[in-house]
Write an enzyme that holds these catalytic residues in place. Sequence first.
Site, PDB file in Angstrom:
ATOM      1  N   ARG A  16       0.835  -1.206   0.000  1.00 46.03           N
ATOM      2  CA  ARG A  16       0.000   0.000   0.000  1.00 46.03           C
ATOM      3  C   ARG A  16       0.870   1.257   0.000  1.00 46.03           C
ATOM      4  O   ARG A  16       0.745   2.113  -0.860  1.00 46.03           O
ATOM      5  CB  ARG A  16      -0.929  -0.017   1.229  1.00 46.03           C
ATOM      6  CG  ARG A  16      -2.079   0.972   1.165  1.00 46.03           C
ATOM      7  CD  ARG A  16      -1.790   2.332   1.754  1.00 46.03           C
ATOM      8  NE  ARG A  16      -1.355   2.270   3.144  1.00 46.03           N
ATOM      9  CZ  ARG A  16      -0.874   3.298   3.812  1.00 46.03           C
ATOM     10  NH1 ARG A  16      -0.773   4.475   3.225  1.00 46.03           N
ATOM     11  NH2 ARG A  16      -0.475   3.169   5.064  1.00 46.03           N
ATOM     12  N   CYS A 249       4.505   9.499   1.510  1.00 48.15           N
ATOM     13  CA  CYS A 249       3.146  10.040   1.465  1.00 48.15           C
ATOM     14  C   CYS A 249       2.993  10.995   0.288  1.00 48.15           C
ATOM     15  O   CYS A 249       3.772  11.929   0.142  1.00 48.15           O
ATOM     16  CB  CYS A 249       2.858  10.768   2.777  1.00 48.15           C
ATOM     17  SG  CYS A 249       1.280  11.620   2.758  1.00 48.15           S
ATOM     18  N   ASN A 260       8.446   4.169   4.566  1.00 44.93           N
ATOM     19  CA  ASN A 260       8.401   3.678   5.938  1.00 44.93           C
ATOM     20  C   ASN A 260       9.732   3.077   6.340  1.00 44.93           C
ATOM     21  O   ASN A 260      10.546   2.711   5.486  1.00 44.93           O
ATOM     22  CB  ASN A 260       7.401   2.515   6.025  1.00 44.93           C
ATOM     23  CG  ASN A 260       6.001   2.987   6.153  1.00 44.93           C
ATOM     24  OD1 ASN A 260       5.621   3.901   5.454  1.00 44.93           O
ATOM     25  ND2 ASN A 260       5.244   2.382   7.046  1.00 44.93           N
TER      26      ASN A 260
END
Lengths: 313, 313
Positions: A16, A249, A260
């Site tokens: 994701r 993001c 991340n």
Amino acid sequence: MSNLPKQVYISEEGPREGFQIEKGPIPTADKVRFVEALAETGLKEVQCVSFVSPTRVPSMADAEKVAATINQKSGVRYTGLWLNKHGLLRAQATPLDPMAWVGLYASETFSVNNQGKGTADLIASQRAVLTYLVEQAIPLEFGIIMTAFGCNFEGDITIGRVLEQVDRLQSLVAEFNLHLPVLKLADTVGWANPDRVMRVIGAIRDKYPEQRLGLHLHDTRGTAMANAFAGLQMGVDSFDSSCAGLGGCPFAGHAGAAGNICTEDLAFMCEEMGISTGLDLDALVACAHLAEEIVGHPLPGKLMRGGTLTHFR
Amino acid sequence: MSNLPKQVYISEEGPREGFQIEKGPIPTADKVRFVEALAETGLKEVQCVSFVSPTRVPSMADAEKVAATINQKSGVRYTGLWLNKHGLLRAQATPLDPMAWVGLYASETFSVNNQGKGTADLIASQRAVLTYLVEQAIPLEFGIIMTAFGCNFEGDITIGRVLEQVDRLQSLVAEFNLHLPVLKLADTVGWANPDRVMRVIGAIRDKYPEQRLGLHLHDTRGTAMANAFAGLQMGVDSFDSSCAGLGGCPFAGHAGAAGNICTEDLAFMCEEMGISTGLDLDALVACAHLAEEIVGHPLPGKLMRGGTLTHFR
């Protein structure tokens, strides 16, 4: 060092987090292949897609197709992210697990830019979502405070502000006689430093000593692993991470927004310190190479290049 | 957190660490340009070259030329690494500062492979070097234990073994009525984890409570920043690092050997925690981009992409 947990729970968000930010379209089959490979590494939870507006995040336009195609393995949860009730309903209509959560932003500006709502509106809409979750008997899984360590729009975030938002989140779920199994603190845009992580966690612990805490870290400025170690020292045993360090993001207001914390690097550090992850590091490294092949450019993971220590011992 | 030092000393090793491992020849003028740019960032010490065999390390064949060309700025030390008396004599014949040091390897095999000598022979040759240093009144600057946290040839290294080598080093310098201003622990091939760093430092502190300690970290498996934070928590206030994360050891017996901890990422983390580095982060980021331009491939530093937080505040 005595506070290090004996084991940690690592939730994989690479598919994701990673694919949502890629410019080039990633074939659905590649997304599925990556998710299925991750499910063979010992991970218990893989966040596969986000059910968000295909206009805002075109790379997630095939979310339903990915969800329908994954050959699910028993013992692994395959989840999809959603940001509002519309997204939740989309998630529920797929074979993915409807992961139930509530969250607020420590930064009001980031909240508006990322989600189109400030705190008050977000609470109102999440109240509606919670009502629906209770009706559907879907268990609440976590709460999250985003931009908990700083914001590209508002700058530094005070600990007092984080506590305010934690209080609001706790009050919100208490209205429904629910509690947060985990409260995650997200360093959404990479402002955290390890000393700050300890202080913020310490302040929340003082007020909510029984609350299990988690960390969602980004490695924008190289501090993610140190921040994770700070969290581990404070007893944090729940982490979100991305294989190969995928991600970033799309609405961070910042071109260099990094992915991340890298799953296999984090898992390696934990295992080396005797903290059990349940993960097969070599299998994760193979997934990281697969991710690189899929996105077609180098990814920031380190263990994927340095290699595990298995064959040296 | 109370043990965090108020300030740290960061010694830049990028030009030496970084350029020694590059395959393509780096023009002398580029090496000089990089060193001169680094000297404008607040760094007090830049390791410019190594005086080693041009047959073994061809990229350092122009060490004398680099040393002679650098336009030295006052207040900055420009040093060169040497591994034996021959190298020291070469360094002394240049305008670089002859940085006096002694060191042993925790791994006997690595010692032989990297330096052609085991501990006993290394002590004998360093005794000769120390004799010369004393004659020349060159002050001893540091001792170093290499492969202090693990070795690709010997695997895990016990804390007992590290202490043995520390004892040998302390005895050696004591023969000359010298002491080690800093004792550095080097994670030469990226085996360290932060818990281990704390334990090794704790064990040395127990035995030598007054000894100032330093860390020389490589980021082979992504743990360097966490290891640095572990060191900082133990009061370590001296670090070697490389701008942009340049570097890697050509004799590590391992293709994925990564560079040193990244100077600007480390400095960023320190400054964010209120630990003074004396460094201009934006100037360091500019140097990191220069380094990338010179080597012609992406380098692993994070802050150079994420950017400092200055303009967000």
